[in-house]
Design a protein around this motif. Structure first.
Motif, short mmCIF file in Angstrom:
data_model
loop_
_atom_site.label_atom_id
_atom_site.label_comp_id
_atom_site.label_asym_id
_atom_site.label_seq_id
_atom_site.Cartn_x
_atom_site.Cartn_y
_atom_site.Cartn_z
N CYS A 6 -12.16 -17.53 -38.44
CA CYS A 6 -10.85 -18.09 -38.11
C CYS A 6 -10.12 -17.29 -37.05
CB CYS A 6 -9.98 -18.17 -39.37
SG CYS A 6 -10.60 -19.31 -40.62
N GLY A 7 -10.16 -15.98 -37.17
CA GLY A 7 -9.42 -15.14 -36.24
C GLY A 7 -10.06 -14.99 -34.88
N ASP A 8 -11.25 -15.58 -34.69
CA ASP A 8 -11.98 -15.42 -33.43
C ASP A 8 -11.88 -16.60 -32.49
OD1 ASP A 8 -12.79 -12.96 -34.36
OD2 ASP A 8 -14.73 -13.66 -35.10
N VAL A 9 -11.23 -17.68 -32.89
CA VAL A 9 -11.12 -18.86 -32.03
C VAL A 9 -10.09 -18.58 -30.95
CG1 VAL A 9 -10.78 -21.35 -31.95
CG2 VAL A 9 -11.66 -20.29 -34.04
N ARG A 10 -10.44 -18.87 -29.70
CA ARG A 10 -9.57 -18.56 -28.57
C ARG A 10 -9.48 -19.78 -27.63
NH1 ARG A 10 -9.00 -14.93 -31.55
NH2 ARG A 10 -8.99 -12.67 -31.14
N SER A 11 -8.70 -19.59 -26.58
CA SER A 11 -8.53 -20.68 -25.61
C SER A 11 -9.85 -21.04 -24.92
CB SER A 11 -7.47 -20.30 -24.57
OG SER A 11 -7.81 -19.07 -23.94
N ALA A 12 -10.80 -20.12 -24.89
CA ALA A 12 -12.12 -20.41 -24.30
C ALA A 12 -12.84 -21.52 -25.04
CB ALA A 12 -12.97 -19.15 -24.29
N GLN A 13 -12.47 -21.78 -26.30
CA GLN A 13 -13.11 -22.82 -27.10
C GLN A 13 -12.38 -24.17 -27.02
OE1 GLN A 13 -12.97 -19.47 -28.79
NE2 GLN A 13 -14.93 -19.39 -27.69
N ILE A 14 -11.34 -24.29 -26.20
CA ILE A 14 -10.60 -25.56 -26.10
C ILE A 14 -11.55 -26.69 -25.70
CG2 ILE A 14 -8.86 -26.82 -24.73
CD1 ILE A 14 -7.19 -24.24 -24.70
N GLY A 15 -11.48 -27.78 -26.46
CA GLY A 15 -12.35 -28.92 -26.23
C GLY A 15 -13.62 -28.89 -27.07
N GLU A 16 -13.89 -27.77 -27.70
CA GLU A 16 -15.11 -27.62 -28.49
C GLU A 16 -14.85 -28.05 -29.93
OE1 GLU A 16 -17.97 -23.87 -29.87
OE2 GLU A 16 -16.77 -23.70 -28.03
N THR A 17 -15.83 -28.71 -30.56
CA THR A 17 -15.74 -29.05 -31.98
C THR A 17 -16.32 -27.89 -32.78
OG1 THR A 17 -15.87 -31.42 -31.58
CG2 THR A 17 -16.45 -30.66 -33.78
N ALA A 89 -3.41 -13.65 -32.59
CA ALA A 89 -4.53 -13.66 -31.64
C ALA A 89 -4.97 -15.08 -31.34
CB ALA A 89 -5.70 -12.85 -32.21
N THR A 90 -4.76 -16.00 -32.29
CA THR A 90 -5.14 -17.41 -32.11
C THR A 90 -3.92 -18.26 -31.74
OG1 THR A 90 -4.79 -17.83 -34.47
CG2 THR A 90 -7.01 -17.21 -33.79
N GLY A 91 -2.86 -17.62 -31.28
CA GLY A 91 -1.59 -18.32 -31.09
C GLY A 91 -1.52 -19.28 -29.94
N GLU A 92 -2.58 -19.35 -29.10
CA GLU A 92 -2.57 -20.29 -27.97
C GLU A 92 -3.23 -21.62 -28.32
OE1 GLU A 92 -4.36 -18.55 -24.56
OE2 GLU A 92 -2.83 -16.99 -24.32
N ILE A 93 -3.91 -21.64 -29.48
CA ILE A 93 -4.69 -22.85 -29.79
C ILE A 93 -4.40 -23.33 -31.20
CG2 ILE A 93 -6.55 -22.29 -28.18
CD1 ILE A 93 -7.14 -21.78 -31.88
N GLU A 94 -4.86 -24.54 -31.49
CA GLU A 94 -4.85 -25.10 -32.83
C GLU A 94 -6.07 -26.00 -32.96
OE1 GLU A 94 -1.06 -26.94 -32.99
OE2 GLU A 94 -1.53 -28.50 -31.52
N VAL A 95 -6.47 -26.29 -34.18
CA VAL A 95 -7.66 -27.10 -34.43
C VAL A 95 -7.24 -28.40 -35.11
CG1 VAL A 95 -9.87 -27.22 -35.64
CG2 VAL A 95 -9.11 -25.04 -34.66
N TYR A 96 -7.51 -29.53 -34.44
CA TYR A 96 -7.24 -30.83 -35.04
C TYR A 96 -8.40 -31.17 -35.98
CZ TYR A 96 -2.94 -32.19 -32.74
OH TYR A 96 -1.62 -32.27 -32.35
N ALA A 97 -8.09 -31.29 -37.27
CA ALA A 97 -9.11 -31.41 -38.30
C ALA A 97 -9.61 -32.85 -38.38
CB ALA A 97 -8.56 -30.97 -39.64
N GLU A 98 -10.81 -33.06 -37.93
CA GLU A 98 -11.44 -34.38 -38.08
C GLU A 98 -11.92 -34.57 -39.52
OE1 GLU A 98 -14.42 -34.11 -35.11
OE2 GLU A 98 -12.98 -33.99 -33.46
N GLU A 99 -12.36 -33.46 -40.13
CA GLU A 99 -12.79 -33.51 -41.53
C GLU A 99 -12.26 -32.27 -42.25
OE1 GLU A 99 -16.98 -33.88 -42.10
OE2 GLU A 99 -17.23 -35.12 -40.29
N ILE A 100 -11.81 -32.46 -43.48
CA ILE A 100 -11.48 -31.33 -44.36
C ILE A 100 -12.19 -31.56 -45.68
CG2 ILE A 100 -9.68 -30.10 -45.63
CD1 ILE A 100 -7.70 -30.86 -43.47
N GLU A 101 -12.97 -30.58 -46.10
CA GLU A 101 -13.68 -30.68 -47.38
C GLU A 101 -13.14 -29.63 -48.34
OE1 GLU A 101 -18.18 -30.12 -49.27
OE2 GLU A 101 -17.92 -30.26 -47.08
N LEU A 102 -12.69 -30.07 -49.50
CA LEU A 102 -12.21 -29.14 -50.52
C LEU A 102 -13.40 -28.51 -51.23
CD1 LEU A 102 -9.99 -27.87 -52.25
CD2 LEU A 102 -10.07 -29.91 -53.71
#
Length: 598
Positions: A6-17, A89-102
């Motif tokens: 979770c803490g490693d996602v950055r703006s370089a991953q924008i557009g990536e699933t 550290a991840t404050g520039e991005i967010e993840v739109y959740a297509e799926e959430i599994e409990l």
């Protein structure tokens, strides 16, 4: 599979699933759009579930709560400018959740809040009982990761740069009660005989030197059955080292480079070398202890020769009985410390009495170097004595001078304790500093008045200086402690490798030949087969990490520590065992609870 932590996602991953796993740190419902802060040990990332944009995940997002474990599959997007969070550290991005599994829900009320945003202070016993929850919290998670980084840096330095080899030594070993109390365990297959848990790998690492493994290290578990403090545990971890064919200077140099490497790797700080050194005598004379905090001054001043004939009975009697008179200068102490605090009933008087002092004499320095004395001192100081006091202490107007007069151990313990308490109160300690210091030339032995014998100050395998070997009772040891900001974080020595000298040391501490052979015969025999000169050092890993993390207790740098009563409140250890187990071991408890009187 997990794409990123979770803490490693950055703006370089924008557009990536991406696929993420973690715990829901916080849930916020903003009118249909739900925001989840997803947390793992690396940090948090904001997950968004929008009923229009991500309809499949929204029903699940509505039902999740704090500390639920979920899997998220979603597309990384840039946050809107108004919601950028530079603190994350991840404050520039967010993840739109297509799926959430409990994956796992929380089925009971949490005993305390775990969220990174929570600032609630939780009682330590509750934290210990639910340690698995406490370890999820940011503070503890960072402390354990820091501990891992320290060990990782040490391993890389010792193995890759210095050619050390890691060797594990036994946990079940022989009791050699020359230091703290051993933890002992009965042997089932050898009735009436006992193992001990090691207080250190000392003897085995020396035997490894005899075996030709000239550079050994181990992240070693050690055990001591002693009363606990904030920086002690019944089981603890040492970064343990032993080296053949190195001088004391070479061992100190290697360990300075090791500590510099660790601190640079985990804190990004370059420590200056070489580290300062004090002899044991200098440390005791100037600071009253063998692990001084040198981030501030307030050094002790010996005034025994000046005041032994002062006419003040407390002073003259102390020196007549072989004691000393020392003073602790407190800069600006006149305004900060009232008479009430120094007199009986005051907090500083209490600190002094707990260290063994019967009281505190004091002097206040006024304008133009005038001395304001209290009580019996006032009428028993000559002008020359007053002038010498001011000269030696370099006291200025507004300073307070606190006196200790008794036997040397009591005076040193008292003034050292007051020095630390007052320095913290007056904010004289620069918390940004990391002051490392070697203390060297310890006495080989100290006199145990209760048992009427000498005992080793460190341990009986420490080598004396060659020029002192004629009289071991007064010899200096080739021993060294490393001190960081007033805490001993490690220590070691050159070892004895000649059986004759080792036998002489055993004789000095009162061991007969029969006792020495019974306890250490295997070591003496090993020395008969070609033992190299060797020495070593062990760093207290728990205490080192505590200081690097800025914590006040080593319990906050250990995953599952014991309380100050040596208990694990998480697992309820220690606990009773079945009678069947005791029968197999052929042991029985002699403990009988005290009967309460009506």
């Amino acid at each position: 599979m997990r794409s990123y932590y979770c803490g490693d996602v950055r703006s370089a991953q924008i557009g990536e699933t991406v696929t993420l796993y973690g715990w829901v740190d916080r849930r916020r419902d903003h009118g249909f759009v739900i925001f989840l802060d997803l947390r793992d040990r690396t940090g948090t990332v904001q997950v968004v579930s929008d009923p229009d944009r991500t309809p499949k995940s929204h029903p699940v997002a509505e039902g999740v709560r704090n500390e639920y474990v979920i899997k998220v599959v979603g597309r990384v997007s840039k946050r809107p400018d108004e919601s950028l969070n530079p603190k994350l550290a991840t404050g520039e991005i967010e993840v739109y959740a297509e799926e959430i599994e409990l994956l796992s829900a929380v089925r009971k009320q949490l005993p305390f809040q775990v969220s990174l945003s929570d600032t609630e202070t939780v009682k330590e016993e509750l934290r210990m009982k639910y340690r698995y929850l406490d370890l999820r919290r940011d503070r503890m998670s960072k402390n354990l990761q820091l501990r891992h980084s320290v060990v990782k840096a040490a391993r890389r330095f010792l193995e890759d740069d210095e050619n050390f080899i890691e060797v594990e030594t036994p946990i079940l070993t022989k009791s050699t009660p020359e230091g703290a109390r051993d933890y002992i365990l009965p042997s089932r297959v050898n009735p009436s005989e006992w193992y001990a848990l090691p207080q250190s790998p000392q003897l085995f690492k020396q035997l490894l030197m005899v075996s030709g493994f000239d550079r050994y290290y181990q992240v070693a578990r050690c055990f001591r059955d002693e009363d606990l403090r904030a920086d002690r545990q019944p089981e603890f971890t040492q970064l343990d080292m032993e080296m053949s064919f190195l001088s004391q200077e070479e061992i100190l140099d290697l360990n300075e480079r090791l500590l510099c490497h660790i601190v640079k790797a985990v804190k990004g700080v370059d420590l200056p070398r070489p580290f300062p050194r004090l002899t044991y005598k200098e440390a005791m004379d100037r600071y009253g202890c063998d692990k001084p905090d040198t981030r501030y001054g307030m050094e002790l001043v010996d005034l025994s020769d000046v005041l032994q004939n002062s006419g003040f009975k407390v002073f003259t009697d102390a020196v007549a009985r072989g004691g000393i008179i020392k003073v602790l200068p407190v800069p600006g102490g006149n305004d900060a410390i009232s008479n009430v605090r120094i007199k009986p009933g005051g907090d500083l008087f209490k600190e002094a009495s707990e260290a063994g002092a019967r009281g505190l004499a004091y002097i206040r320095v006024r304008e133009n170097g005038e001395i304001d004395t209290i009580g019996a001192i006032k009428d028993n100081l000559t002008e020359d004595q007053k002038a010498e006091i001011l000269k030696r202490t370099q006291a200025k107007a507004g300073d307070l001078l606190l006196f200790g007069a008794a036997d040397a151990p009591t005076v040193n313990k008292t003034l050292d304790r007051l020095r630390q308490v007052i320095a913290r109160e007056l904010k004289l300690v620069d918390e940004t500093k990391m002051n490392l210091l070697w203390v060297v030339e310890f006495p080989m032995f100290e006199w145990n008045a209760d048992e009427k014998r000498f005992e080793a100050l460190h341990h009986p395998f420490t080598r004396p200086y060659n020029e002192d070997a004629g009289d071991l009772t007064t010899a200096r040891a080739q021993a060294y402690d490393i001190v960081l900001n007033g805490f001993e974080i490690g220590g070691g020595s050159l070892r004895i490798h000649e059986p004759e000298l080792q036998a002489k040391v055993f004789e000095t501490i009162g061991l007969s030949d029969e006792e020495a052979n019974s306890k250490f015969g295997f070591l003496l025999e090993a020395f008969e087969y070609g033992a190299p000169p060797h020495g070593g050092l062990a760093l207290g890993l728990d205490r080192l990490v505590m200081l690097l993390a800025g914590e006040e207790s080593i319990r906050d740098t250990i995953a599952f520590p014991k309380t100050q009563q040596a208990r694990c409140v998480l697992t309820s250890a220690p606990s009773g065992v079945d009678e069947k187990q005791l029968k197999e071991l052929q042991v029985a408890s002699t403990y009988r609870p005290k009967v309460k009187e009506d």
